[in-house]
Design a protein around this motif. Structure first.
Motif, PDB file in Angstrom:
ATOM      1  N   GLN A  46      47.656  45.807  47.878  1.00  0.00           N
ATOM      2  CA  GLN A  46      48.247  45.458  46.582  1.00  0.00           C
ATOM      3  C   GLN A  46      49.680  45.954  46.497  1.00  0.00           C
ATOM      4  OE1 GLN A  46      46.876  43.201  45.314  1.00  0.00           O
ATOM      5  NE2 GLN A  46      45.053  43.543  44.114  1.00  0.00           N
ATOM      6  N   LEU A  85      45.720  50.344  35.917  1.00  0.00           N
ATOM      7  CA  LEU A  85      45.200  50.465  34.552  1.00  0.00           C
ATOM      8  C   LEU A  85      43.693  50.276  34.542  1.00  0.00           C
ATOM      9  CD1 LEU A  85      47.803  48.512  32.377  1.00  0.00           C
ATOM     10  CD2 LEU A  85      47.303  50.950  32.334  1.00  0.00           C
ATOM     11  N   LEU A 117      40.890  44.160  33.533  1.00  0.00           N
ATOM     12  CA  LEU A 117      42.004  43.223  33.479  1.00  0.00           C
ATOM     13  C   LEU A 117      41.999  42.337  34.711  1.00  0.00           C
ATOM     14  CD1 LEU A 117      44.890  45.598  32.351  1.00  0.00           C
ATOM     15  CD2 LEU A 117      43.637  43.998  30.940  1.00  0.00           C
ATOM     16  N   GLY A 118      41.711  41.058  34.541  1.00  0.00           N
ATOM     17  CA  GLY A 118      41.738  40.136  35.668  1.00  0.00           C
ATOM     18  C   GLY A 118      43.157  39.739  35.995  1.00  0.00           C
ATOM     19  N   ASN A 119      43.265  38.915  37.010  1.00  0.00           N
ATOM     20  CA  ASN A 119      44.573  38.439  37.477  1.00  0.00           C
ATOM     21  C   ASN A 119      45.375  37.809  36.350  1.00  0.00           C
ATOM     22  OD1 ASN A 119      46.412  37.306  39.669  1.00  0.00           O
ATOM     23  ND2 ASN A 119      45.666  35.459  38.669  1.00  0.00           N
ATOM     24  N   GLN A 120      44.698  37.182  35.379  1.00  0.00           N
ATOM     25  CA  GLN A 120      45.413  36.513  34.287  1.00  0.00           C
ATOM     26  C   GLN A 120      46.199  37.479  33.416  1.00  0.00           C
ATOM     27  OE1 GLN A 120      42.112  36.815  34.643  1.00  0.00           O
ATOM     28  NE2 GLN A 120      40.984  36.574  32.767  1.00  0.00           N
ATOM     29  N   TRP A 121      45.960  38.779  33.576  1.00  0.00           N
ATOM     30  CA  TRP A 121      46.648  39.780  32.753  1.00  0.00           C
ATOM     31  C   TRP A 121      47.917  40.297  33.395  1.00  0.00           C
ATOM     32  CZ3 TRP A 121      45.280  41.162  27.861  1.00  0.00           C
ATOM     33  CH2 TRP A 121      44.052  40.644  27.420  1.00  0.00           C
ATOM     34  N   LYS A 122      48.255  39.785  34.586  1.00  0.00           N
ATOM     35  CA  LYS A 122      49.354  40.424  35.307  1.00  0.00           C
ATOM     36  C   LYS A 122      50.681  40.329  34.553  1.00  0.00           C
ATOM     37  CE  LYS A 122      50.542  36.565  38.240  1.00  0.00           C
ATOM     38  NZ  LYS A 122      51.328  36.308  39.404  1.00  0.00           N
ATOM     39  N   ARG A 161      48.383  46.611  37.245  1.00  0.00           N
ATOM     40  CA  ARG A 161      47.194  46.072  36.602  1.00  0.00           C
ATOM     41  C   ARG A 161      45.934  46.738  37.161  1.00  0.00           C
ATOM     42  NH1 ARG A 161      43.915  42.104  38.212  1.00  0.00           N
ATOM     43  NH2 ARG A 161      45.281  41.510  39.919  1.00  0.00           N
ATOM     44  N   GLU A 162      45.850  46.820  38.485  1.00  0.00           N
ATOM     45  CA  GLU A 162      44.685  47.439  39.119  1.00  0.00           C
ATOM     46  C   GLU A 162      44.578  48.911  38.726  1.00  0.00           C
ATOM     47  OE1 GLU A 162      42.471  45.921  40.548  1.00  0.00           O
ATOM     48  OE2 GLU A 162      43.311  44.043  41.308  1.00  0.00           O
ATOM     49  N   LYS A 204      37.746  51.794  45.139  1.00  0.00           N
ATOM     50  CA  LYS A 204      38.218  50.904  46.190  1.00  0.00           C
ATOM     51  C   LYS A 204      38.940  51.723  47.253  1.00  0.00           C
ATOM     52  CE  LYS A 204      38.450  47.080  43.019  1.00  0.00           C
ATOM     53  NZ  LYS A 204      38.996  46.834  41.684  1.00  0.00           N
ATOM     54  N   LEU A 218      39.289  49.398  32.470  1.00  0.00           N
ATOM     55  CA  LEU A 218      39.466  48.065  31.894  1.00  0.00           C
ATOM     56  C   LEU A 218      39.077  47.007  32.920  1.00  0.00           C
ATOM     57  CD1 LEU A 218      42.989  48.522  30.279  1.00  0.00           C
ATOM     58  CD2 LEU A 218      40.792  48.615  29.139  1.00  0.00           C
ATOM     59  N   PHE A 261      54.520  44.471  29.376  1.00  0.00           N
ATOM     60  CA  PHE A 261      54.180  45.716  28.704  1.00  0.00           C
ATOM     61  C   PHE A 261      55.044  46.855  29.253  1.00  0.00           C
ATOM     62  CE2 PHE A 261      51.579  49.588  28.504  1.00  0.00           C
ATOM     63  CZ  PHE A 261      51.336  49.637  27.153  1.00  0.00           C
ATOM     64  N   GLU A 312      52.980  44.188  38.125  1.00  0.00           N
ATOM     65  CA  GLU A 312      52.046  43.092  37.865  1.00  0.00           C
ATOM     66  C   GLU A 312      50.894  43.062  38.866  1.00  0.00           C
ATOM     67  OE1 GLU A 312      54.513  39.553  37.861  1.00  0.00           O
ATOM     68  OE2 GLU A 312      53.818  39.046  39.857  1.00  0.00           O
ATOM     69  N   THR A 313      51.044  43.686  40.018  1.00  0.00           N
ATOM     70  CA  THR A 313      49.913  43.728  40.951  1.00  0.00           C
ATOM     71  C   THR A 313      49.239  45.090  40.904  1.00  0.00           C
ATOM     72  OG1 THR A 313      51.470  44.300  42.688  1.00  0.00           O
ATOM     73  CG2 THR A 313      50.796  42.017  42.557  1.00  0.00           C
ATOM     74  N   GLU A 366      37.990  36.421  37.718  1.00  0.00           N
ATOM     75  CA  GLU A 366      39.393  36.590  37.340  1.00  0.00           C
ATOM     76  C   GLU A 366      40.041  35.232  37.119  1.00  0.00           C
ATOM     77  OE1 GLU A 366      41.870  39.426  39.196  1.00  0.00           O
ATOM     78  OE2 GLU A 366      40.205  40.653  39.924  1.00  0.00           O
ATOM     79  N   GLY A 367      41.059  35.215  36.286  1.00  0.00           N
ATOM     80  CA  GLY A 367      41.688  33.946  35.936  1.00  0.00           C
ATOM     81  C   GLY A 367      43.145  33.873  36.319  1.00  0.00           C
ATOM     82  N   TRP A 368      43.730  32.698  36.118  1.00  0.00           N
ATOM     83  CA  TRP A 368      45.175  32.562  36.286  1.00  0.00           C
ATOM     84  C   TRP A 368      45.691  31.547  35.286  1.00  0.00           C
ATOM     85  CZ3 TRP A 368      42.328  31.108  40.953  1.00  0.00           C
ATOM     86  CH2 TRP A 368      42.054  29.748  41.030  1.00  0.00           C
ATOM     87  N   ALA A 392      47.626  38.972  45.063  1.00  0.00           N
ATOM     88  CA  ALA A 392      46.886  40.085  44.460  1.00  0.00           C
ATOM     89  C   ALA A 392      45.418  39.715  44.259  1.00  0.00           C
ATOM     90  CB  ALA A 392      47.523  40.475  43.126  1.00  0.00           C
TER      91      ALA A 392
END
Lengths: 347, 425
Positions: free
Chosen positions: A40, A306, A314-319, A303-304, A32, A312, A325, A299-300, B238-240, B249
């Motif tokens: 971000q 990682l 990791l979508g937004n739900q993993w923030k 995550r990106e 990216k 990985l 962590f 968290e923003t 992606e989820g929330w 983000a």
């Protein structure tokens, strides 16, 4: 920052250095472009500065009372609603004249600070002060009770519906400053800037004024401070009020930025800000500021980052997972938080 | 430095372990939701556990009411959906009246629309004397939690919402005999949405966003699979968590990928905040959502940003005289129109299914009303009538079967702040 400090904190500094190196590395090798990473970064900084503002309330109260005010997230929510009422009822909401916008925002912030401060004064008197000498857990549970009460009170008042802030702050595709690498929205600059300003003001207040000195004295030892002629009760209330006012202003900034407010809105930011305070070293004011920004960034950006480093998805739900962590990883090596000092028997 | 490593060995191990778990969770998290509608045994073949023949009888004493539960989301962000469904149940209750001289009472229970609120709501209802059936929940996340509870109690649930496929196609077991729904499931909706996306919107790339509960993940799985089958490319999924408000983000991820369209499988508060932040960031592609989004609240919360959004819902197309009458009655009783709320007329029909079945199986014995719950369940499965939401008849999974030649999903586009229905079959 003498050499013994550097030596003692070598693992921490090494960790930070590795993190910075990895961020720089990914920024250059990433699939990216830089704009994505810069965006971000500013997203993380924006939400992080809100966390930091809220975290100050947790950390200051802990400093003087060794108590976690779990209703602090709801104080933030009360501020958001107070600002909303002022903007809507006093200034006419969406239809207000352009010339009114700046004074309206300032008045809304003041009103929010006042409302939040008023709320915490009542809460402190009713729910915390009677438990001042009770076992440590009692005021904690009382605070959780206040938190649940306020959430449900506001859910009831609003019939559980989301309320919408007037869209007066310029937001949109072209409402941004061109930094070359990316565009930063005015609202983000406004949030980051005013948070930093408030944090700076708080730092000066605590370090340079008589009242601030009194707060620090009570934090150090309440009994000795009382012997020196400091009214400990007043200082405790003052500490609550300052923290609540900051949270109230944060509530208005949140509303202006994200527009949707509701009775349960304080819960998650409250938890995140508490995390930020612990991460920075609870009881330590600069620690709360750094902790807030770090939680926002992890968290923003974290995550990106990682995702890039380890491939990985990791979508937004993993923030939140990533943010907590980071907290666990830091606390394992520094149980007192980043800037927290080992506290003696009172801790 | 090496001393430091030895001294902190267990901590380092813990961090490494946590990291591994994180990676593992991600690796497994992606493919656990492909509960497809394949090769599931039919209803006749399944036996209800603990089936002690004839023991499951509810006796209503003279003068006491028959009770039907309304398990709905009655607080929090989704109150707009739950309260509308509840109001339609109350309207039906008023219009249909008594069963064999016994009053029918609606008992409300708030399920919070999440797994945490589900079981307490179910237990609250089961504690009621004279409970014979439950209408709801419209939330799939609730239903997957409480289905075993109601199965054990021989109480039949019938929902006017709850569209996740896995509610009637549970993984690793036969479908629940005690669950029916008067709404078509997401297997139908997601496929139609993908067809609409490719045929009407002409999209070849899509970014798929969803909330992480049963409804959101289920619907996006169906859409993603069908969209790719039709030759499209999903550039990101992606989820929330429900309740998220800051989507900056995620918006950056979307604008970086710059897809033809953004697809959302969630409820209205998050979808509204998300679309507004997308548009503010300058994203100009299409936006599509489903039945959880198409509410009046979505229009209020999203404002101008909602303009041009495409939304679908399971709904009747023809406006029957019966429907017009219900609409007028509803407005007179509750003072607001229900037009754009999904799950409303479906909830009304759910009540009729229960009421018809009660009339069929309830027996007056010595002044008391005796209701065999299993017979009631059978009678509900055999429903066959034209209701407010269209034809009502159930297949072996408890899903409603559409009348032939009638579309089950309708699409609307937001034009000048209102939903305008589109021609698409």
């Amino acid at each position: 920052m003498d050499s013994t400090w550097a030596k003692r904190n070598a693992p921490l500094l090494a960790g930070l250095a590795i993190a910075v190196a990895a961020i720089v590395y990914t920024a250059f090798t990433s699939s990216k472009d830089e704009t994505f990473w810069a965006d971000q970064f500013f997203n993380g900084l924006t939400i992080g500065s809100l966390y930091a503002l809220i975290a100050l309330g947790y950390t200051m109260v802990y400093g003087v009372l060794r108590m976690i005010n779990f209703a602090h997230g709801e104080i933030f929510m009360v501020g958001a609603f107070a600002g909303w009422i002022v903007l809507k009822e006093v200034f006419g909401g969406d239809g207000m004249a352009d010339a009114l916008i700046v004074p309206a925002i300032l008045v809304a912030m003041l009103a929010a600070a006042a409302a939040s401060a008023g709320a915490i004064v009542v809460i402190e008197r009713v729910a915390y002060r009677p438990l001042r000498n009770a076992p440590r857990l009692a005021p904690l549970i009382s605070a959780i009770g206040v938190s649940i009460f306020l959430q449900n009170l506001f859910l009831r008042l609003t019939e559980g519906r989301v309320k919408v802030y007037p869209r007066i702050f310029p937001q949109g595709p072209s409402e941004s400053i061109d930094l070359g690498i990316t565009q930063v929205d005015y609202i983000q600059i406004f949030l980051i800037g005013s948070s930093l300003l408030l944090m700076g003001a708080l730092y000066v207040f605590v370090q340079r004024t008589r009242a601030g000195t009194a707060i620090r004295a009570v934090a150090e030892d309440r009994d000795v401070a009382a012997l020196m002629g400091i009214n400990a009760n007043r200082v405790i209330v003052l500490t609550f009020v300052v923290g609540a006012a900051l949270a109230g202003v944060a509530g208005v900034m949140y509303g202006l930025w994200l527009l949707s407010i509701k009775g349960t809105m304080g819960f998650l930011p409250g938890i995140k800000a508490f995390t930020a305070a612990v991460l920075g070293g609870i009881g330590n004011i600069p620690g709360a500021m750094i902790g807030g920004l770090l939680i926002g960034l992890s968290e923003t950006l974290g995550r990106e980052w990682l995702n890039e480093l380890f491939g990985l998805g990791l979508g937004n739900q993993w923030k939140d997972v990533v943010a907590f962590f980071v907290l666990i990883a830091v606390l394992l090596f520094r149980p007192t938080g980043l800037l927290g000092e080992k506290v003696g028997k009172r801790a | 430095m090496s001393k430091w490593f030895i001294r902190h060995a267990w901590r380092l191990a813990l961090v490494a372990g946590l990291t591994a778990m994180l990676g593992l969770a991600v690796a497994c998290g992606d493919d656990d939701d492909d509960a497809a509608a394949t090769g599931t045994p039919t209803r006749g073949a399944s036996a209800t556990p603990a089936d002690v023949g004839g023991e499951n009888v509810v006796t209503i004493a003279a003068g006491e009411p028959i009770k039907i539960g309304a398990m709905q989301v009655l607080s929090g962000d989704l109150i707009a959906l739950g309260a509308a469904a509840r109001d339609w149940i109350l309207l039906a209750n008023e219009q249909f009246g008594q069963v064999k001289g016994f009053d029918v009472e609606i008992v409300e229970a708030d399920d919070l629309c999440d797994a945490a609120g589900a079981e307490p709501a179910a237990q609250q209802l089961l504690a009621e004397d004279g409970l014979v059936a439950v209408i709801g929940s419209i939330c799939s996340g609730v239903n997957v939690t409480v289905q075993p509870t109601f199965e054990e109690a021989h109480i039949t649930q019938i929902s006017g919402g709850s569209t996740a496929v896995k509610v009637t196609y549970p993984e690793g077991r036969d479908p629940f005999d005690t669950f029916l729904r008067t709404v078509v499931h997401d297997g139908v909706q997601g496929v139609k949405q993908a067809e609409y996306a490719t045929e009407v919107l002409g999209a070849t790339t899509a970014f798929s966003a969803h909330d992480t509960d049963a409804y959101g993940t289920g619907l996006k799985d169906v859409f993603n699979a069908e969209f790719e089958d039709l030759g499209g490319e999903i550039v990101g999924t992606e989820g929330w968590e429900k309740g998220q408000t800051d989507f900056s983000a995620l918006v950056t991820s979307v604008t970086t990928a710059n897809p033809d369209m953004v697809y959302v499988a969630s409820f209205d508060p998050e979808a509204a905040a998300f679309i507004r932040q997308l548009r503010d960031a300058g994203y100009e592609g299409d936006f599509m959502g489903g039945d959880g989004v198409i509410t009046d609240q979505f229009l209020t919360l999203a404002g101008d940003a909602a303009e041009g959004a495409h939304l679908s819902k399971p709904s009747p197309l023809e406006v029957t005289p019966a429907l017009t009458k219900f609409q007028a009655d509803f407005q007179a009783k509750f003072g607001y129109t229900w037009d754009e709320q999904p799950y409303t007329s479906q909830s009304f029909d759910a009540y009729q299914v229960v009421w018809d079945a009660l009339n069929e199986v309830a027996v007056v014995e010595g002044g008391n009303l005796v209701i065999d719950l299993d017979a009631l369940n059978d009678a509900m499965h055999d429903a066959n009538f034209d209701g407010a939401s269209g034809h009502v008849e159930f297949d072996d999974h408890g899903d409603v079967i559409a009348a032939p030649g009638k579309p089950q999903i309708v699409f609307s586009k937001v034009v000048s702040g209102a939903y305008v229905q589109q021609d698409f079959e």
